[in-house]
Design a protein around this motif. Sequence first.
Motif, short mmCIF file in Angstrom:
data_model
loop_
_atom_site.label_atom_id
_atom_site.label_comp_id
_atom_site.label_asym_id
_atom_site.label_seq_id
_atom_site.Cartn_x
_atom_site.Cartn_y
_atom_site.Cartn_z
N PRO A 18 0.84 -1.21 0.00
CA PRO A 18 0.00 0.00 0.00
C PRO A 18 0.87 1.26 0.00
CG PRO A 18 -0.65 -1.53 1.75
CD PRO A 18 0.65 -2.02 1.22
N THR A 19 0.27 2.36 -0.38
CA THR A 19 0.98 3.63 -0.27
C THR A 19 0.99 4.07 1.20
OG1 THR A 19 -1.10 4.74 -0.84
CG2 THR A 19 0.51 4.41 -2.61
N SER A 20 1.82 5.05 1.50
CA SER A 20 2.07 5.46 2.87
C SER A 20 0.92 6.29 3.43
CB SER A 20 3.36 6.27 2.94
OG SER A 20 3.50 6.88 4.19
N LYS A 21 0.28 5.79 4.49
CA LYS A 21 -0.77 6.58 5.13
C LYS A 21 -0.16 7.75 5.90
CE LYS A 21 -1.24 3.93 9.45
NZ LYS A 21 -2.18 3.22 10.34
N PRO A 69 3.61 30.83 1.71
CA PRO A 69 2.46 30.01 2.07
C PRO A 69 2.51 28.64 1.39
CG PRO A 69 1.85 31.47 0.30
CD PRO A 69 3.27 31.81 0.65
N LEU A 70 1.55 27.81 1.77
CA LEU A 70 1.35 26.54 1.07
C LEU A 70 0.43 26.77 -0.12
CD1 LEU A 70 0.72 24.22 4.17
CD2 LEU A 70 2.84 24.44 2.87
N SER A 71 0.76 26.15 -1.23
CA SER A 71 -0.07 26.25 -2.44
C SER A 71 -0.17 24.88 -3.09
CB SER A 71 0.55 27.24 -3.45
OG SER A 71 0.64 28.54 -2.89
N GLY A 72 -1.34 24.59 -3.63
CA GLY A 72 -1.51 23.31 -4.32
C GLY A 72 -0.48 23.14 -5.42
N PRO A 73 0.24 22.01 -5.47
CA PRO A 73 1.24 21.79 -6.50
C PRO A 73 0.64 21.83 -7.90
CG PRO A 73 1.44 20.16 -4.73
CD PRO A 73 0.15 20.89 -4.52
N ASP A 74 1.46 22.21 -8.88
CA ASP A 74 0.98 22.27 -10.26
C ASP A 74 0.60 20.89 -10.78
OD1 ASP A 74 1.39 25.01 -10.30
OD2 ASP A 74 3.43 24.84 -11.10
N ARG A 75 1.33 19.88 -10.34
CA ARG A 75 1.05 18.50 -10.75
C ARG A 75 0.43 17.74 -9.59
NH1 ARG A 75 6.58 16.66 -13.98
NH2 ARG A 75 6.54 18.30 -15.58
N SER A 76 -0.17 16.60 -9.91
CA SER A 76 -0.73 15.76 -8.85
C SER A 76 0.37 15.35 -7.88
CB SER A 76 -1.38 14.51 -9.45
OG SER A 76 -2.51 14.85 -10.22
N TYR A 77 0.02 15.37 -6.61
CA TYR A 77 0.96 14.91 -5.59
C TYR A 77 0.78 13.41 -5.45
CZ TYR A 77 3.52 14.43 -1.26
OH TYR A 77 4.43 14.04 -0.31
N ALA A 78 1.84 12.64 -5.73
CA ALA A 78 1.77 11.18 -5.70
C ALA A 78 2.31 10.67 -4.38
CB ALA A 78 2.54 10.58 -6.86
N VAL A 79 1.52 9.88 -3.68
CA VAL A 79 1.94 9.27 -2.41
C VAL A 79 2.75 8.02 -2.72
CG1 VAL A 79 1.17 8.31 -0.21
CG2 VAL A 79 -0.14 10.15 -1.31
N GLU A 80 3.96 7.94 -2.19
CA GLU A 80 4.83 6.81 -2.51
C GLU A 80 4.47 5.58 -1.68
OE1 GLU A 80 8.83 8.11 -1.85
OE2 GLU A 80 8.79 7.69 0.28
N PRO A 81 4.93 4.40 -2.09
CA PRO A 81 4.65 3.17 -1.33
C PRO A 81 5.14 3.28 0.11
CG PRO A 81 5.50 2.63 -3.50
CD PRO A 81 5.64 4.11 -3.36
N ASP A 82 4.50 2.53 0.97
CA ASP A 82 4.74 2.62 2.40
C ASP A 82 5.93 1.76 2.80
OD1 ASP A 82 4.24 3.23 5.14
OD2 ASP A 82 3.27 1.28 5.35
N ALA A 83 6.95 2.39 3.39
CA ALA A 83 8.16 1.66 3.78
C ALA A 83 7.89 0.69 4.93
CB ALA A 83 9.25 2.65 4.17
N SER A 84 6.96 1.03 5.82
CA SER A 84 6.65 0.12 6.93
C SER A 84 6.02 -1.17 6.40
CB SER A 84 5.71 0.80 7.93
OG SER A 84 6.31 1.96 8.45
#
Length: 465
Positions: free
Chosen positions: A89-92, A327-342
């Motif tokens: 799974p990706t990292s929660k 400030p924080l701003s939504g990234p121009d590209r989709s933010y991809a969650v990487e696989p979960d190391a645990s």
Amino acid sequence: LQLGGPILAAEVDVSHSVGGALQASRPRDGMVKSGNRGREGRALMPQEHTPPRPAVLRCAPMSDPSGTPRARLASFARDSRVAGVVDVPTSKSIAQRAIAAALMARGTTQIEGLPPSEDVMHAVRAARAAGAAFPSAARADDLLETALVGRRGFGQLIGAPPKVKDEGSRPWCTLEVGESGTAARLFTAAVALARPAGSGAEIIPSGSLARRSSPALFEALQRAGVGVERSSPNQPGSWPVLITAATPPATVDLVNPTSSQEVSALLMALAAHPEQRQLRVVGPIPSRGYVDITVDVVTAFGAFVRSNRLVSDDASSAGEIFTVQGPLSGPDRSYAVEPDASSAAVALAAGALSGGAEVRVEGLGLRSHQPDVAMVQALAKFGCDTSASGSSSLVCAGEPTRGASSDCSGIPDAAPVLAAVGAFAALRGYGTTVLTGLETLPGKESSRIEVLAAGLRALGLEVLD
């Protein structure tokens, strides 16, 4: 314990386990009951947590005075093994940080790879309660199905940044964070420091989270001018809690944090503001590597973070100081969650303990800032071959051939997996395994160090103070 074949049944008594130093050695007579009672065996788990102190877990080879092994080794079914490419799974942990950042960010954020876990679902609900909008949801009641399942982990969030011109306090909001300590801390800081001053919110826990606390975080918020009022007679620094937001001062002080999540929560909330601010952390940061994950996330959302040592002649006043500017701003590209190391750590260990065939986890490499990628080095200490691991994959082949020593202070989530590997080595007579740095385990959703002690006893090991 049943792992696809042989059963090891045990009545587990944890009354003699402790929250700090643990040593596993030769079992007492009558400790393990073997047979076909797997469905009847039960574990008696403690309800109270003991304060953490220096912790050591020691697993030694076991035999009686004649040299005969005293414990049965539960194993995978004959001819059964874990091998090949494992899709984890990706990292929660990363996903929850990304959702919290999207809540506080300007514009729209698209996130790919949200794992369908309860912790992430509660983070999504909390973000929505705090003002984030979800245009990807067709109806309010199908928010989670759309964001997490129906769109294969794709979610689109419109943020509610800290301040809009001439905006007064925002309406009261109630955030239900489930049992997630990560979500509780991240969203507590978010509604406290990243909403207009005077805005009110309540953070409501469930299950085991109601028994956990984060006193250093609440003390830091109160020093920053945030109103904090417990909404039930619970222990200090715990949830549920009522929050009245404040504009953060130029410097926020966090003293003796009990979790790296406290640092991460404050960093993210400060990063939501365009003005430069500092977070001064006095004392060591437990599991410091998880702060690097947070820095990665806020950097992806456009914020700047720099850290420097906080030097003092008085060791109790030393620490780390973070300079943060949003400030924080939504990234121009989709933010991809990487696989979960645990999760990858579990897969790699499963391969090693089920025959030693090669297991490969793709899309996650040694360059990741997730602390648990260090599992490959830990497995190498046990004699496994992890040399094929690189920048885009983690690889393990071969069984453990020896015991090992490992400092788990930076990888506490991997400690249960390493305990299983150490027990395997001890039960096979390959040598002693020592795990140190387990001080944070008693404060998790359960007292993990006591649960590990119970599991080692069930395998036939005696656990001593």
